[in-house]
Design an enzyme around this catalytic site. Sequence first.
Site, PDB file in Angstrom:
ATOM      1  N   HIS A   1       0.520   4.455  -2.531  1.00 26.02           N
ATOM      2  CA  HIS A   1       0.175   5.879  -1.851  1.00 26.02           C
ATOM      3  C   HIS A   1       1.321   6.871  -2.261  1.00 26.02           C
ATOM      4  CE1 HIS A   1      -3.282   5.529   1.064  1.00 26.02           C
ATOM      5  NE2 HIS A   1      -3.515   4.501   0.169  1.00 26.02           N
TER       6      HIS A   1
ATOM      7  N   ARG B   1       0.828  -1.272   0.037  1.00 27.50           N
ATOM      8  CA  ARG B   1       0.032   0.276   0.125  1.00 27.50           C
ATOM      9  C   ARG B   1       0.872   1.333   0.140  1.00 27.50           C
ATOM     10  NH1 ARG B   1      -3.509   2.521   4.615  1.00 27.50           N
ATOM     11  NH2 ARG B   1      -5.059   3.356   3.415  1.00 27.50           N
TER      12      ARG B   1
ATOM     13  N   ASN C   1      -3.396   8.843   4.890  1.00 27.33           N
ATOM     14  CA  ASN C   1      -2.110   8.098   5.260  1.00 27.33           C
ATOM     15  C   ASN C   1      -2.042   7.988   6.850  1.00 27.33           C
ATOM     16  OD1 ASN C   1      -1.465   8.059   2.605  1.00 27.33           O
ATOM     17  ND2 ASN C   1      -0.297   9.774   2.654  1.00 27.33           N
TER      18      ASN C   1
ATOM     19  N   HIS D   1      -6.366  -5.508  -2.738  1.00 30.94           N
ATOM     20  CA  HIS D   1      -7.036  -5.923  -1.336  1.00 30.94           C
ATOM     21  C   HIS D   1      -7.202  -7.140  -1.130  1.00 30.94           C
ATOM     22  CE1 HIS D   1      -8.797  -1.450  -1.421  1.00 30.94           C
ATOM     23  NE2 HIS D   1      -7.493  -1.540  -1.047  1.00 30.94           N
TER      24      HIS D   1
HETATM   25  C1  HEM Z   1      -9.089   1.495  -6.069  1.00 30.44           C
HETATM   26  C2  HEM Z   1      -8.941   2.534  -5.044  1.00 30.44           C
HETATM   27  C3  HEM Z   1      -8.571   2.331  -3.429  1.00 30.44           C
HETATM   28  C4  HEM Z   1      -9.089   2.552  -2.555  1.00 30.44           C
HETATM   29  C5  HEM Z   1     -10.361   3.424  -2.317  1.00 30.44           C
HETATM   30  C6  HEM Z   1      -8.442   2.174  -1.212  1.00 30.44           C
HETATM   31  C7  HEM Z   1      -8.700   2.218   0.020  1.00 30.44           C
HETATM   32  C8  HEM Z   1      -8.193   1.529   0.984  1.00 30.44           C
HETATM   33  C9  HEM Z   1      -8.310   1.654   2.564  1.00 30.44           C
HETATM   34  C10 HEM Z   1      -9.372   2.822   2.873  1.00 30.44           C
HETATM   35  C11 HEM Z   1      -7.666   0.849   3.150  1.00 30.44           C
HETATM   36  C12 HEM Z   1      -7.765   0.523   4.649  1.00 30.44           C
HETATM   37  C13 HEM Z   1      -6.802   1.324   5.604  1.00 30.44           C
HETATM   38  C14 HEM Z   1      -7.082   1.126   7.087  1.00 30.44           C
HETATM   39  O1  HEM Z   1      -7.889   1.260   7.469  1.00 30.44           O
HETATM   40  O2  HEM Z   1      -6.018   0.556   7.575  1.00 30.44           O
HETATM   41  C15 HEM Z   1      -6.743   0.050   2.212  1.00 30.44           C
HETATM   42  C16 HEM Z   1      -5.795  -0.965   2.642  1.00 30.44           C
HETATM   43  C17 HEM Z   1      -5.235  -1.386   1.655  1.00 30.44           C
HETATM   44  N1  HEM Z   1      -4.897  -1.089   0.204  1.00 30.44           N
HETATM   45 FE1  HEM Z   1      -6.137   0.024  -0.828  1.00 30.44          FE
HETATM   46  N2  HEM Z   1      -7.287   1.215  -1.953  1.00 30.44           N
HETATM   47  C18 HEM Z   1      -7.404   1.071  -3.111  1.00 30.44           C
HETATM   48  C19 HEM Z   1      -6.455   0.807  -3.899  1.00 30.44           C
HETATM   49  C20 HEM Z   1      -5.517   0.226  -3.797  1.00 30.44           C
HETATM   50  C21 HEM Z   1      -4.524  -0.495  -4.573  1.00 30.44           C
HETATM   51  C22 HEM Z   1      -4.284  -0.009  -6.133  1.00 30.44           C
HETATM   52  C23 HEM Z   1      -3.532  -0.986  -3.743  1.00 30.44           C
HETATM   53  C24 HEM Z   1      -2.170  -1.669  -4.199  1.00 30.44           C
HETATM   54  C25 HEM Z   1      -1.925  -2.258  -5.338  1.00 30.44           C
HETATM   55  C26 HEM Z   1      -3.984  -1.196  -2.414  1.00 30.44           C
HETATM   56  C27 HEM Z   1      -3.274  -1.975  -1.480  1.00 30.44           C
HETATM   57  C28 HEM Z   1      -4.027  -1.913  -0.221  1.00 30.44           C
HETATM   58  C29 HEM Z   1      -3.523  -2.875   0.682  1.00 30.44           C
HETATM   59  C30 HEM Z   1      -2.437  -3.974   0.558  1.00 30.44           C
HETATM   60  C31 HEM Z   1      -4.143  -2.489   1.837  1.00 30.44           C
HETATM   61  C32 HEM Z   1      -4.027  -3.177   3.382  1.00 30.44           C
HETATM   62  C33 HEM Z   1      -3.148  -2.643   4.269  1.00 30.44           C
HETATM   63  C34 HEM Z   1      -2.882  -3.091   5.383  1.00 30.44           C
HETATM   64  O3  HEM Z   1      -2.780  -4.234   5.767  1.00 30.44           O
HETATM   65  O4  HEM Z   1      -2.749  -2.150   6.285  1.00 30.44           O
HETATM   66  N3  HEM Z   1      -5.058  -0.510  -2.567  1.00 30.44           N
HETATM   67  N4  HEM Z   1      -7.027   0.596   0.903  1.00 30.44           N
END
Ligand code: HEM
Length: 334
Positions: free
Chosen positions: A72, A68, A100, A197
């Site tokens: 970002h 992530r 972030n 995700h």
């Molecule tokens: C399409 C639009 C996207 C939205 C709206 C979005 C939004 C989010 C949000 C809100 C979280 C949760 C953060 C938390 O509460 O701790 C999250 C987690 C995550 N996102 Fe996304 N994301 C998007 C795209 C992506 C992309 C493109 C990737 C990577 C290629 C990605 C990888 C991740 C990963 C791996 C997590 C888990 C992080 C953790 O375990 O702490 N996301 N995302």
Amino acid sequence: MASRTMLLVVFSGLAMASVILSWSSSAMAQQLDVGFYGKTCPKVEEIVREEMIRILAAAPTLAGPLLRLHFHDCFVRGCDGSVLIDSTAGNTAEKDAPPNQSLRGFGSVQRIKAKLDAVCPDTVSCADVLALMARDAVVLSKGPYWAVQLGRRDGRISIANETNQLPPPTANITQLIQMFAAKGLDLKDLVVLSGGHTLGTAHCSAFSDRLYNFTGADNAGDVDPALDRSYLSRLRSRCVSLDDNTTLAEMDPGSFLAFDASYYRLVAKRRGLFHSDSSLLADAYTAGYVLRQATGLYAADFFRDFAESMVKMGAVGVLTGGQGEIRKKCYVIN
Ligand code: HEM
């Protein structure tokens, strides 16, 4: 005779155009290069990988956060390491902006940067370290491998407000498409990269509006209609109130530490965690991709697509050549 001269002019014009085209595309291709550190830090990939193995052995849940971080980074000012910079007395940096505040893994990035600097000082950029760590996080979670293009330089600017370019979890399909297009990423990249995700966890606060207060009516029935009802009850028992901002939920329950295609099965069953995940069903192309992947028969295609889209995302707005700097410490500009 006149027509022969015309033809000659047209042909020489075309030849010139194709020379210019091939020159400019090779100049573009030289911007980032898989072998960029071949002479200056030949062991860069080995060092990152060995350290990533240690980091994930000690803290397996860091794979998601490290993927992530790169996303970002790339969506704000390009992949320039600006997400890593600390705020100062006069400046609130990206890191401290609301989207972030849930990022993790900064210590691991600096740890790897220090390892690299011990072998090849002031050579590898923090932006490249992020790109390599994201790739290794995916590979070590049993996901696809891709050759990481290198040669990014680190930016010297990080502004909290610019994180409004990151899609919020409440985004609908139109917003998602626009925000990805603004980075040169298309519908396919959107649906494929959302597959990230499959890894990691989210705070209840990132989706609790869907469970308790979707339209602002704030009553028990005010739920996101795009969310499967029995999944909703399950999520409500984990996230017990709208104010819970500490509890975590696995995004791909049961396999949140493994990179696989099961995210699409969830989304197809209306069990994507965020409204943005479920929005992928609202466009014919993205829905088609989700449903095909939900069959479980084409995971190899998803792996190949993910690798391709990560290379594309990793090139968004990069600084190269004499631009920017090679930061000594990832959290502060030189
Ligand atoms: C399409 C639009 C996207 C939205 C709206 C979005 C939004 C989010 C949000 C809100 C979280 C949760 C953060 C938390 O509460 O701790 C999250 C987690 C995550 N996102 Fe996304 N994301 C998007 C795209 C992506 C992309 C493109 C990737 C990577 C290629 C990605 C990888 C991740 C990963 C791996 C997590 C888990 C992080 C953790 O375990 O702490 N996301 N995302």
